[in-house]
Design an enzyme around this catalytic site. Sequence first.
Site, PDB file in Angstrom:
ATOM      1  N   CYS A  15      87.956 -17.462  52.160  1.00 27.25           N
ATOM      2  CA  CYS A  15      87.237 -16.940  51.004  1.00 27.25           C
ATOM      3  C   CYS A  15      87.414 -17.923  49.860  1.00 27.25           C
ATOM      4  O   CYS A  15      88.541 -18.172  49.420  1.00 27.25           O
ATOM      5  CB  CYS A  15      87.831 -15.584  50.620  1.00 27.25           C
ATOM      6  SG  CYS A  15      87.145 -14.903  49.108  1.00 27.25           S
ATOM      7  N   ASN A  16      86.308 -18.486  49.384  1.00 28.88           N
ATOM      8  CA  ASN A  16      86.377 -19.435  48.262  1.00 28.88           C
ATOM      9  C   ASN A  16      86.819 -18.748  46.976  1.00 28.88           C
ATOM     10  O   ASN A  16      87.585 -19.314  46.190  1.00 28.88           O
ATOM     11  CB  ASN A  16      84.995 -20.043  48.003  1.00 28.88           C
ATOM     12  CG  ASN A  16      84.498 -20.908  49.142  1.00 28.88           C
ATOM     13  OD1 ASN A  16      84.581 -22.122  49.089  1.00 28.88           O
ATOM     14  ND2 ASN A  16      83.981 -20.292  50.185  1.00 28.88           N
ATOM     15  N   THR A  17      86.331 -17.534  46.763  1.00 32.65           N
ATOM     16  CA  THR A  17      86.607 -16.828  45.509  1.00 32.65           C
ATOM     17  C   THR A  17      88.112 -16.607  45.345  1.00 32.65           C
ATOM     18  O   THR A  17      88.639 -16.688  44.233  1.00 32.65           O
ATOM     19  CB  THR A  17      85.847 -15.482  45.498  1.00 32.65           C
ATOM     20  OG1 THR A  17      84.492 -15.737  45.893  1.00 32.65           O
ATOM     21  CG2 THR A  17      85.850 -14.844  44.131  1.00 32.65           C
TER      22      THR A  17
ATOM     23  N   ASP B 199      89.493 -12.437  54.507  1.00 33.55           N
ATOM     24  CA  ASP B 199      88.396 -12.557  53.533  1.00 33.55           C
ATOM     25  C   ASP B 199      88.236 -11.201  52.838  1.00 33.55           C
ATOM     26  O   ASP B 199      88.820 -10.199  53.254  1.00 33.55           O
ATOM     27  CB  ASP B 199      87.092 -12.964  54.246  1.00 33.55           C
ATOM     28  CG  ASP B 199      85.920 -13.141  53.290  1.00 33.55           C
ATOM     29  OD1 ASP B 199      86.138 -13.561  52.125  1.00 33.55           O
ATOM     30  OD2 ASP B 199      84.770 -12.851  53.676  1.00 33.55           O
TER      31      ASP B 199
ATOM     32  N   TYR C  22      84.876  -9.695  45.836  1.00 31.48           N
ATOM     33  CA  TYR C  22      85.833 -10.403  44.987  1.00 31.48           C
ATOM     34  C   TYR C  22      85.125 -11.088  43.810  1.00 31.48           C
ATOM     35  O   TYR C  22      85.707 -11.267  42.750  1.00 31.48           O
ATOM     36  CB  TYR C  22      86.580 -11.464  45.800  1.00 31.48           C
ATOM     37  CG  TYR C  22      87.746 -10.952  46.617  1.00 31.48           C
ATOM     38  CD1 TYR C  22      87.946  -9.593  46.842  1.00 31.48           C
ATOM     39  CD2 TYR C  22      88.654 -11.849  47.155  1.00 31.48           C
ATOM     40  CE1 TYR C  22      89.014  -9.145  47.603  1.00 31.48           C
ATOM     41  CE2 TYR C  22      89.738 -11.412  47.911  1.00 31.48           C
ATOM     42  CZ  TYR C  22      89.917 -10.057  48.135  1.00 31.48           C
ATOM     43  OH  TYR C  22      90.983  -9.638  48.873  1.00 31.48           O
ATOM     44  N   GLY C  23      83.878 -11.511  44.045  1.00 36.75           N
ATOM     45  CA  GLY C  23      83.128 -12.223  43.010  1.00 36.75           C
ATOM     46  C   GLY C  23      82.945 -11.418  41.729  1.00 36.75           C
ATOM     47  O   GLY C  23      82.618 -11.963  40.685  1.00 36.75           O
TER      48      GLY C  23
ATOM     49  N   CYS D 189      80.587 -20.028  49.617  1.00 38.21           N
ATOM     50  CA  CYS D 189      81.033 -18.661  49.881  1.00 38.21           C
ATOM     51  C   CYS D 189      80.862 -18.470  51.374  1.00 38.21           C
ATOM     52  O   CYS D 189      79.808 -18.786  51.927  1.00 38.21           O
ATOM     53  CB  CYS D 189      80.178 -17.658  49.107  1.00 38.21           C
ATOM     54  SG  CYS D 189      80.452 -15.940  49.616  1.00 38.21           S
ATOM     55  N   THR D 190      81.913 -17.972  52.014  1.00 38.92           N
ATOM     56  CA  THR D 190      81.886 -17.899  53.481  1.00 38.92           C
ATOM     57  C   THR D 190      80.870 -16.883  54.001  1.00 38.92           C
ATOM     58  O   THR D 190      80.554 -16.894  55.195  1.00 38.92           O
ATOM     59  CB  THR D 190      83.289 -17.573  54.012  1.00 38.92           C
ATOM     60  OG1 THR D 190      83.778 -16.389  53.355  1.00 38.92           O
ATOM     61  CG2 THR D 190      84.246 -18.729  53.750  1.00 38.92           C
ATOM     62  N   HIS D 191      80.388 -16.016  53.143  1.00 31.05           N
ATOM     63  CA  HIS D 191      79.339 -15.079  53.581  1.00 31.05           C
ATOM     64  C   HIS D 191      77.998 -15.764  53.832  1.00 31.05           C
ATOM     65  O   HIS D 191      77.191 -15.279  54.620  1.00 31.05           O
ATOM     66  CB  HIS D 191      79.110 -14.010  52.511  1.00 31.05           C
ATOM     67  CG  HIS D 191      80.101 -12.898  52.544  1.00 31.05           C
ATOM     68  ND1 HIS D 191      81.395 -13.046  52.110  1.00 31.05           N
ATOM     69  CD2 HIS D 191      79.992 -11.619  52.979  1.00 31.05           C
ATOM     70  CE1 HIS D 191      82.042 -11.897  52.256  1.00 31.05           C
ATOM     71  NE2 HIS D 191      81.208 -11.021  52.782  1.00 31.05           N
TER      72      HIS D 191
END
Length: 265
Positions: free
Chosen positions: A75-77, A11, A43-44, A192-194
Site C-alpha cells: 500500500c503506497n498510502t 493493504d 486509507y487515502g 496505488c496498488t488498487h
Amino acid sequence: MPAPPTILVFDSGLGGLTVLREIVAARPDAHYTYVADDAFFPYGHHSEEQIIARVVPLIGELIDKHAPDLAVIACNTASTLVMAHLRAAYAIPFVGTVPAIKPACASSKTKRVSVLGTRGTVKREYTHGLIRDFAQGCEVTLVGSPELASLAEAALSGETVRDADIAAEIAPCFVGAADNASARTDTVVLACTHYPLLLDRLAELAPWPVDWIDPAPAIARRVVDLMGQPGDVYDGAGAEMIFTSGRPHTLSRALTPFFGGRVPA
Ligand code: DGL
C-alpha cells in the site's frame, strides 16, 4: 519436512492482491497471509497521524499472531509513512510499496510523467522527495484520485463501475495535446496498488496510449533478494485471507488467481 516460510502481505483492501500475485509467482513455495484492513478503508481519506497510529500497532498484532518471516506493506498510502516506524519497532524484514517515479522518469521519452495515487500519497513529503531526487528532467504531474481505489474494489467485487467514473479520475493524468505525441504525457505511475486491478479499463479509457508503471514485479524481486530463491517443496504451503472487519471472504473465485490458484482459507 521443514515448515514453509510465511509472507504477510498487507493493504487497506484488495489492492495488495496485485502485489501478492507477483510475489506468489516468484516464491510459490511460501505460505501467504493476506490482510486487508477493510475496517479502516480507504486509507487515502485518513490523516498521516491516523494512518501511523492505525498501522504500526496493527502490524505488531499480526506479527504476534502469524509469525511471518517477512512482511510486505502493499500500500503506497501507508508505505510512504510507516516504513521507518515498522523497522524501528519490529525485527522482521519489511518491503514497502512506494511510487515508481525513478523508473518511470528514466523511461519517459516525452519527459512528461504523471503519478496517479491516492490524495494521501501525492501529498506526502516522501513522494515529493522522490520527484526531487529522480525526476531526471521530467515534468511530473501529481494526480490525487479520491475514488479510484473504491471503484477498483467495487469492480473486483463484481459491481458495475461506469466508464465515465473511471475516466473522470484519470483525466488529469493526461497533459499536453492529443495530437502532439512528442510533447504529451507518455508514462503514468500506478502509485496505488488498487489501480492495476483496473488496468484494462484504464488503457481503454485513456485519451491516448501511455505506459502504465506497475511496481509489483519490482517488489517481488525485492522479496526474493531478501528471502532467496524458492527452496524445497514444503509441506503445508497455503494461503489465508483476513479482513480486519471480520467479514468472511465471499470472493473466492475472483481471488484464487491472485493466490496462484490456491483457495485462501
Ligand atoms: N492500496 C492503497 C495504496 O496503494 C490505497 C487505497 C486506499 O485509499 O486505502 O495506496
